[in-house]
Design a protein around this motif. Sequence first.
Motif, PDB file in Angstrom:
ATOM      1  N   TYR A  24       0.800  -1.219   0.000  1.00 18.50           N
ATOM      2  CA  TYR A  24       0.000   0.000   0.000  1.00 18.50           C
ATOM      3  C   TYR A  24       0.828   1.262   0.000  1.00 18.50           C
ATOM      4  O   TYR A  24       0.332   2.335  -0.286  1.00 18.50           O
ATOM      5  N   PHE A 204      -5.915  -7.835  -3.710  1.00 15.85           N
ATOM      6  CA  PHE A 204      -5.873  -6.696  -2.799  1.00 15.85           C
ATOM      7  C   PHE A 204      -4.905  -5.676  -3.395  1.00 15.85           C
ATOM      8  O   PHE A 204      -3.788  -6.024  -3.768  1.00 15.85           O
ATOM      9  N   GLY A 206      -3.829  -1.114  -3.548  1.00 17.70           N
ATOM     10  CA  GLY A 206      -3.952   0.197  -2.927  1.00 17.70           C
ATOM     11  C   GLY A 206      -3.858   1.298  -3.961  1.00 17.70           C
ATOM     12  O   GLY A 206      -3.161   1.159  -4.967  1.00 17.70           O
ATOM     13  N   VAL A 242      -5.705   4.281  -0.237  1.00 16.97           N
ATOM     14  CA  VAL A 242      -7.008   3.673  -0.004  1.00 16.97           C
ATOM     15  C   VAL A 242      -6.926   2.204  -0.418  1.00 16.97           C
ATOM     16  O   VAL A 242      -6.454   1.890  -1.504  1.00 16.97           O
ATOM     17  N   GLN A 243      -7.369   1.322   0.452  1.00 11.39           N
ATOM     18  CA  GLN A 243      -7.305  -0.103   0.165  1.00 11.39           C
ATOM     19  C   GLN A 243      -8.530  -0.553  -0.624  1.00 11.39           C
ATOM     20  O   GLN A 243      -9.618   0.003  -0.474  1.00 11.39           O
ATOM     21  N   GLY A 244      -8.332  -1.557  -1.442  1.00  7.39           N
ATOM     22  CA  GLY A 244      -9.452  -2.039  -2.231  1.00  7.39           C
ATOM     23  C   GLY A 244      -9.203  -3.416  -2.795  1.00  7.39           C
ATOM     24  O   GLY A 244      -8.156  -4.026  -2.585  1.00  7.39           O
ATOM     25  N   ASN A 268     -15.781  -6.705   3.550  1.00  3.22           N
ATOM     26  CA  ASN A 268     -15.252  -6.998   4.873  1.00  3.22           C
ATOM     27  C   ASN A 268     -14.541  -8.340   4.849  1.00  3.22           C
ATOM     28  O   ASN A 268     -15.033  -9.300   4.247  1.00  3.22           O
ATOM     29  N   PHE A 302      -5.474  -5.227   4.726  1.00  2.21           N
ATOM     30  CA  PHE A 302      -6.613  -4.532   4.119  1.00  2.21           C
ATOM     31  C   PHE A 302      -7.512  -3.933   5.203  1.00  2.21           C
ATOM     32  O   PHE A 302      -7.892  -2.755   5.142  1.00  2.21           O
ATOM     33  N   GLU A 303      -7.846  -4.733   6.214  1.00  2.00           N
ATOM     34  CA  GLU A 303      -8.734  -4.268   7.279  1.00  2.00           C
ATOM     35  C   GLU A 303      -8.070  -3.189   8.136  1.00  2.00           C
ATOM     36  O   GLU A 303      -8.711  -2.217   8.535  1.00  2.00           O
ATOM     37  N   LYS A 306      -8.074  -0.032   6.129  1.00  2.00           N
ATOM     38  CA  LYS A 306      -9.427   0.511   6.049  1.00  2.00           C
ATOM     39  C   LYS A 306      -9.793   1.246   7.335  1.00  2.00           C
ATOM     40  O   LYS A 306     -10.363   2.343   7.296  1.00  2.00           O
ATOM     41  N   HIS A 313     -12.651   2.482   1.435  1.00  2.00           N
ATOM     42  CA  HIS A 313     -12.071   1.427   0.607  1.00  2.00           C
ATOM     43  C   HIS A 313     -12.773   1.420  -0.746  1.00  2.00           C
ATOM     44  O   HIS A 313     -13.691   2.224  -0.968  1.00  2.00           O
ATOM     45  N   ARG A 333     -17.451   3.366   2.046  1.00  2.00           N
ATOM     46  CA  ARG A 333     -17.037   3.629   3.416  1.00  2.00           C
ATOM     47  C   ARG A 333     -17.933   2.880   4.381  1.00  2.00           C
ATOM     48  O   ARG A 333     -19.166   2.920   4.249  1.00  2.00           O
TER      49      ARG A 333
END
Length: 339
Positions: A24, A204, A206, A242-244, A268, A302-303, A306, A313, A333
């Motif tokens: 990230y 995953f 960023g 921003v994670q995604g 989640n 990731f969590e 976030k 995310h 969000r």
Amino acid sequence: MNALQRLLLLSLTALVPTMGFVPYGTTSLSSFVAVSSLSSSPTAEGILTKTSNPPSSDWELDCYSRPILVDGKKKLWEVLVTDSTGSFRYCQSLPSNQVNSKELRNVVESVIDQIDTKPDTVRFFRGAMFNMINIALSEVDVVAKPSRCTFELASWLEERHAEVYPSMEGYKATMRDAGQRPAFLDARTLQKLPDALRGEKYAFVGLPLSEFLPETGSISNENIGVGKLCTIPKGVPADAFVQGIVILTNRAQALATWLSGTEVVGLNCDLRQRTVLMETDIDTEYLMAKLNDVQRAEANIFEEGKAAMEGLHFISVMESENDDEPAGFWLLRDLPTGI
């Protein structure tokens, strides 16, 4: 090459349930605070505040008691109305003996009369008020939609709980619903994602927050397909990532259209169950993938990321990393608790 193309050229690995991870980057403590040009004007019914943001026909509504005792006896009740872009905010208090569907309908109709861009849809997340809000809106020419996609409203409520209510006479911090989930229903229905909508590859990834900012970003409503961009919360680091999750699938258009229709809420990762869950609508969860040990570590990052970004995310759905634009891109969000 635009930002989304750069993002999707990152390493994507394996079929479901394998998920690849991309670092990230490093965040700092510098802060970004969104500031809009505001103009406030009192009305006979409440306070209407307008901004320079473009208007939207997607409106968001809340009617609920606040952590304030009026004259030390009765709870303060408020009606808050805004649109998904925050082009206006309307706040009106209600006496506790006037909290009913008729009064609420009158408030909504009054706001509609004062705003040029009329609503097509009015979303609300407050389950305890479902019946009253639903009845009130049934007599207004709008689609009433219980939904967790009330991002602008959530940001406004956060502001009021942090900056407005504590300074009001009669404020009682113990009355705030701290820690309670702001969902329509606490019970969630876990379903398997339909096979026809599964992606062939997940990863995953960023993306810099700066890509979403008007001054520096390349991602806007013009290049996100059928997706949507939520409100960026105040105070998140401007140079953070921003994670995604990126989903690559031959059925990208079908999946993106389905997500748009079901109102995707967020992603989640359940680290204990080793699963990735997609939340949609008001109370539905879909099982997207299962995680092995390596993927579980990626999901933990990731969590954590976030959480550091106030729940911000994203999900990107594309057929190929070579596509010019995604079939759908959602900046999402997690709704905050205690609002």
